[in-house]
Motif scaffolding. Structure first.
Motif, PDB file in Angstrom:
ATOM      1  N   VAL A   1       0.837  -1.198   0.000  1.00  0.00           N
ATOM      2  CA  VAL A   1       0.000   0.000   0.000  1.00  0.00           C
ATOM      3  C   VAL A   1       0.871   1.248   0.000  1.00  0.00           C
ATOM      4  O   VAL A   1       0.668   2.170  -0.796  1.00  0.00           O
ATOM      5  N   LYS A   2       1.863   1.283   0.888  1.00  0.00           N
ATOM      6  CA  LYS A   2       2.743   2.458   0.982  1.00  0.00           C
ATOM      7  C   LYS A   2       3.420   2.764  -0.347  1.00  0.00           C
ATOM      8  O   LYS A   2       3.606   3.934  -0.717  1.00  0.00           O
ATOM      9  N   GLU A   3       3.781   1.736  -1.075  1.00  0.00           N
ATOM     10  CA  GLU A   3       4.572   1.920  -2.293  1.00  0.00           C
ATOM     11  C   GLU A   3       3.733   2.118  -3.544  1.00  0.00           C
ATOM     12  O   GLU A   3       4.257   2.593  -4.566  1.00  0.00           O
ATOM     13  N   ASN A   4       2.431   1.795  -3.483  1.00  0.00           N
ATOM     14  CA  ASN A   4       1.656   1.781  -4.724  1.00  0.00           C
ATOM     15  C   ASN A   4       0.306   2.495  -4.676  1.00  0.00           C
ATOM     16  O   ASN A   4      -0.188   2.901  -5.730  1.00  0.00           O
ATOM     17  N   ALA A   5      -0.301   2.639  -3.518  1.00  0.00           N
ATOM     18  CA  ALA A   5      -1.665   3.159  -3.464  1.00  0.00           C
ATOM     19  C   ALA A   5      -1.706   4.674  -3.628  1.00  0.00           C
ATOM     20  O   ALA A   5      -0.858   5.394  -3.102  1.00  0.00           O
ATOM     21  N   ARG A   6      -2.727   5.157  -4.309  1.00  0.00           N
ATOM     22  CA  ARG A   6      -2.887   6.581  -4.576  1.00  0.00           C
ATOM     23  C   ARG A   6      -3.090   7.392  -3.311  1.00  0.00           C
ATOM     24  O   ARG A   6      -2.636   8.531  -3.190  1.00  0.00           O
ATOM     25  N   GLY A   7      -3.782   6.812  -2.327  1.00  0.00           N
ATOM     26  CA  GLY A   7      -4.079   7.546  -1.113  1.00  0.00           C
ATOM     27  C   GLY A   7      -2.860   7.973  -0.323  1.00  0.00           C
ATOM     28  O   GLY A   7      -2.913   8.947   0.431  1.00  0.00           O
ATOM     29  N   VAL A   8      -1.734   7.260  -0.505  1.00  0.00           N
ATOM     30  CA  VAL A   8      -0.518   7.581   0.240  1.00  0.00           C
ATOM     31  C   VAL A   8       0.082   8.890  -0.246  1.00  0.00           C
ATOM     32  O   VAL A   8       0.331   9.815   0.534  1.00  0.00           O
ATOM     33  N   TYR A   9       0.302   8.995  -1.556  1.00  0.00           N
ATOM     34  CA  TYR A   9       0.929  10.235  -2.029  1.00  0.00           C
ATOM     35  C   TYR A   9      -0.053  11.398  -2.049  1.00  0.00           C
ATOM     36  O   TYR A   9       0.337  12.553  -1.904  1.00  0.00           O
ATOM     37  N   LEU A  10      -1.362  11.124  -2.162  1.00  0.00           N
ATOM     38  CA  LEU A  10      -2.332  12.217  -2.053  1.00  0.00           C
ATOM     39  C   LEU A  10      -2.373  12.765  -0.625  1.00  0.00           C
ATOM     40  O   LEU A  10      -2.549  13.972  -0.422  1.00  0.00           O
ATOM     41  N   HIS A  11      -2.225  11.907   0.354  1.00  0.00           N
ATOM     42  CA  HIS A  11      -2.140  12.379   1.741  1.00  0.00           C
ATOM     43  C   HIS A  11      -0.915  13.276   1.913  1.00  0.00           C
ATOM     44  O   HIS A  11      -0.999  14.342   2.533  1.00  0.00           O
ATOM     45  N   ARG A  12       0.184  12.862   1.367  1.00  0.00           N
ATOM     46  CA  ARG A  12       1.412  13.652   1.458  1.00  0.00           C
ATOM     47  C   ARG A  12       1.189  15.048   0.876  1.00  0.00           C
ATOM     48  O   ARG A  12       1.661  16.049   1.405  1.00  0.00           O
TER      49      ARG A  12
END
Length: 523
Positions: A275-286
Motif C-alpha cells: 500500500v505504501k509503495e503503490n496506493a494513490r491515497g498515500v501520495y495524495l495524503h502527502r
C-alpha cells in the motif's frame, strides 16, 4: 393486518395500469386514509465522497447539518451500513443494479473495466420503476456509462446519455463529473430547467444548481402518478473555489475541526508495504492532508459543501410539504463512498478501512408510523441492498439479478434479526497504475505484470458487528488484516499474527471466500 408496506392488495387504477402495459409485477402498496391504494414517491439522495461521520447525526455537530439531522431524527438512521465497493463508478452501479463489483464488472481498471450494458441497465431500480408506471428523474453526477453492449474501456470520451438513458428517465440533468462540462438536460421543452444550467449564467454553485433542478422536478410532477427521483450531488468531492459555494464557507473558514485519533501527520509506517509503495491515497495524503494546516483547509471546504447539500435537503422537504407529498414520500440519503481525510496516513478512498467503507444511510418514510421510525438501526446493511430495497418499497418484485437484501422488513421491524446476515462483503479492485494505463490495448497484460511484480493491493473481506477482516489476495504471500472494532474502532492494531485470534481469523477467511463465491455467481 396492515402495515406501511404490507398491504397485499392494490388499487384498481394501479392494477389496470400494470395489466394494460404488461409492466413489472406489483406486490403491494399502501392504503391511505381515503381508502385509495397509492404507490409511494421515492427520492434517492447520494453525495460524492462524503465521509459517514461528517454530519451531526453521526456524532459531529461541528459540520452543521441541521436538515439532514432532522431527517435522521424523523426517520431510521443506520449505524452499520457499509459500501460493497468504495469508489464512485462501481459503487454507483452496485447501488443502481443491486450487484457486487465482481459481478457487474463496471469499474475504472482492467480486468473489470466494462461499461454497463443496456440489458443490465434495464434491470436497475429506475428502469423497473419506469416499467411499472413511475415518472423517473435523474439529477447530478452520473459517474458511469451505459452502452448497447458491455464494452471496454469503461471511460469513453462520449457518453450519449439521451440515446442510452432516455427510455428510462423522463427528466434528466446530468453529466459525468462536472455540471459545466458535457452536461445534458431533458425535456428540452422545459425552459426553466434549461436555464438552470445555461452557459454564462451567474455562478450559484454546483450544489445549488443541482438543488434547483431537483425542485423543478417536484414542481413539474403530475398529481396522478408516483415518481422516483435520483439525485447525485457533485459535492462534497473536490475543494477548489469553483466547487465550493463561498457564502456557505464563511461559517467554517476560521473553525478548527477536531482531527480523528487515527489521523497521521506525515507518513504512516504501519501501512502494508504494498500500500505504501503503490496506493494513490498515500501520495495524495502527502500532498493534501499530511499537516495540520492542510487538514484544516480541506475539512473546512468539505464541511461547507456538506452544508450546501444540507441546505438543499431542507428545501426539498419544504417543497414536499408545500405540495402535500411528504406523507407519501420515501427519502433515502447516502453517499457513494467514504474518504480518509488523513486517517491512516491516507487521503483517498477504496481501501477497506472504516473511513472508506462505512456509509451514512438515512431512510425517511412518510407513511411509516412514528413508532417504527425516529430510531437508530444496528442491522448490518450493504450498499448492494439499495436496489432491492427501492424496488420493494415501490411494491415491486426485484430482478433476479439483484444480489442484495430487501431492507423493508428491517425498516418495519418485522425481520427476525436472528435470521439476518452476520457479515457484509466488501472489495477493492482499483489500482492506480492500471488507471493510468486504462486506454492502452494491452491492459490485461499490464495488469498481469503488476500482479507478477507484487504491486497489486486489490483486496476483499468482511465486516461483522465486531470484526473486520480483509486480504490483499493478489499479493504473494497474501497480506491480511484483522481488527477488533469493539476494542479498536480506529483500526490501529492488526491482530492477524496474534495467536489467540487464530480461530476468528480462520472463520473470517472462510466467510470471505464464501461471500466472494456468491458475489461472482451469475443469475
Amino acid at each position: 393486518m396492515k402495515n406501511y408496506i404490507g398491504n397485499i392488495f392494490c388499487g384498481v387504477l394501479t392494477l389496470i395500469s400494470l395489466m394494460a402495459t404488461g409492466q413489472a409485477k406489483e406486490k403491494c402498496v399502501e392504503e391511505n386514509t381515503s381508502g385509495v391504494y397509492t404507490r409511494p414517491n421515492i427520492i434517492f439522495l447520494m453525495t460524492d465522497d462524503q465521509r459517514w461521520d461528517n454530519m451531526g447525526c453521526y456524532g459531529k455537530p461541528e459540520f452543521n447539518t441541521p436538515n439532514i439531522d432532522k431527517l435522521a431524527a424523523e426517520g431510521v438512521t443506520f449505524d452499520n451500513a457499509f459500501y460493497a465497493v468504495a469508489i464512485c463508478m462501481p459503487s454507483r452501479v452496485t447501488m443502481l443494479t443491486g450487484r457486487f463489483n465482481s459481478n457487474h464488472r463496471v469499474g475504472f481498471v482492467a480486468p473489470d473495466d466494462y461499461t454497463l450494458s443496456q440489458s443490465d441497465f434495464e434491470k436497475s431500480y429506475p428502469a423497473l420503476l419506469k416499467q411499472a408506471g413511475y415518472r423517473t428523474g435523474f439529477v447530478g453526477k452520473v459517474g458511469f456509462t451505459v452502452t448497447e453492449k458491455a464494452t471496454r474501456p469503461s471511460t469513453p470520451k462520449e457518453h450519449f446519455y439521451k440515446e442510452h438513458l432516455g427510455n428510462t428517465f423522463d427528466y434528466f440533468a446530468g453529466s459525468e463529473t462536472y455540471d459545466y462540462k458535457g452536461h445534458v438536460t431533458w425535456p428540452e421543452s422545459d425552459v426553466e430547467l434549461q436555464n438552470t444550467f445555461k452557459e454564462g449564467r451567474e455562478n450559484s454553485g454546483r450544489t445549488l444548481r443541482t438543488g434547483e433542478a431537483m425542485l423543478r422536478f417536484i414542481d413539474t410532477q403530475p398529481e396522478d402518478q408516483p415518481f422516483c427521483l435520483s439525485v447525485s450531488f457533485y459535492a462534497v468531492k473536490h475543494d477548489k473555489d469553483r466547487d465550493v459555494y463561498m457564502p456557505h464557507y464563511e461559517q467554517f473558514k476560521d473553525h478548527e475541526f477536531e482531527a480523528p485519533n487515527n489521523w497521521v501527520e506525515g507518513e504512516n509506517p504501519d501501512l502494508p508495504n504494498v500500500v505504501k509503495e503503490n496506493a494513490r491515497g498515500v501520495y495524495l495524503h502527502r500532498q493534501r492532508s499530511s499537516t495540520p494546516e492542510m487538514y484544516q483547509r480541506l475539512v473546512s471546504r468539505f464541511a461547507a459543501q456538506g452544508y450546501s447539500v444540507d441546505d438543499q435537503v431542507g428545501l426539498l422537504v419544504d417543497k414536499l410539504k408545500e405540495k402535500g407529498m411528504l406523507e407519501n414520500t420515501i427519502i433515502i440519503y447516502t453517499s457513494d463512498n467514504g474518504r480518509f481525510q488523513g486517517s491512516h496516513g491516507l487521503f483517498d478512498k477504496c481501501l477497506l478501512y472504516e473511513e472508506s467503507v462505512k456509509a451514512p444511510l438515512i431512510i425517511y418514510d412518510g407513511r411509516m408510523p412514528e413508532s417504527r421510525r425516529k430510531r437508530r438501526e444496528k442491522a448490518l446493511v450493504s450498499s448492494v441492498d439499495m436496489a432491492s430495497t427501492i424496488v420493494s418499497l415501490a411494491g415491486l418484485e426485484s430482478s433476479n439479478s439483484m444480489q442484495g437484501k430487501d431492507l423493508t422488513p428491517v425498516l418495519n421491524q418485522t425481520q427476525d434479526m436472528s435470521q439476518w446476515r452476520d457479515a457484509v462483503f466488501m472489495e477493492d479492485l482499483f489500482l492506480v497504475d492500471m488507471f493510468k494505463e486504462r486506454y492502452k490495448e494491452n491492459v490485461d497484460e499490464i495488469n498481469q505484470n503488476l500482479i507478477n511484480s507484487n504491486k497489486s493491493y486489490r483486496a476483499h473481506g468482511v465486516r461483522t458487528e465486531r470484526w473486520k477482516y480483509f486480504v490483499y489476495y493478489e499479493h504473494t504471500p497474501k497480506i491480511e488484516e484483522l481488527y477488533d472494532l469493539e476494542n479498536d474502532p480506529s483500526e490501529q492494531h492488526n491482530l492477524v499474527n496474534t495467536s489467540e485470534y487464530t480461530q476468528i481469523l480462520k472463520t473470517l477467511r472462510m466467510k470471505t471466500e464464501d461471500l466472494y463465491q456468491k458475489a461472482i455467481q451469475t443469475r
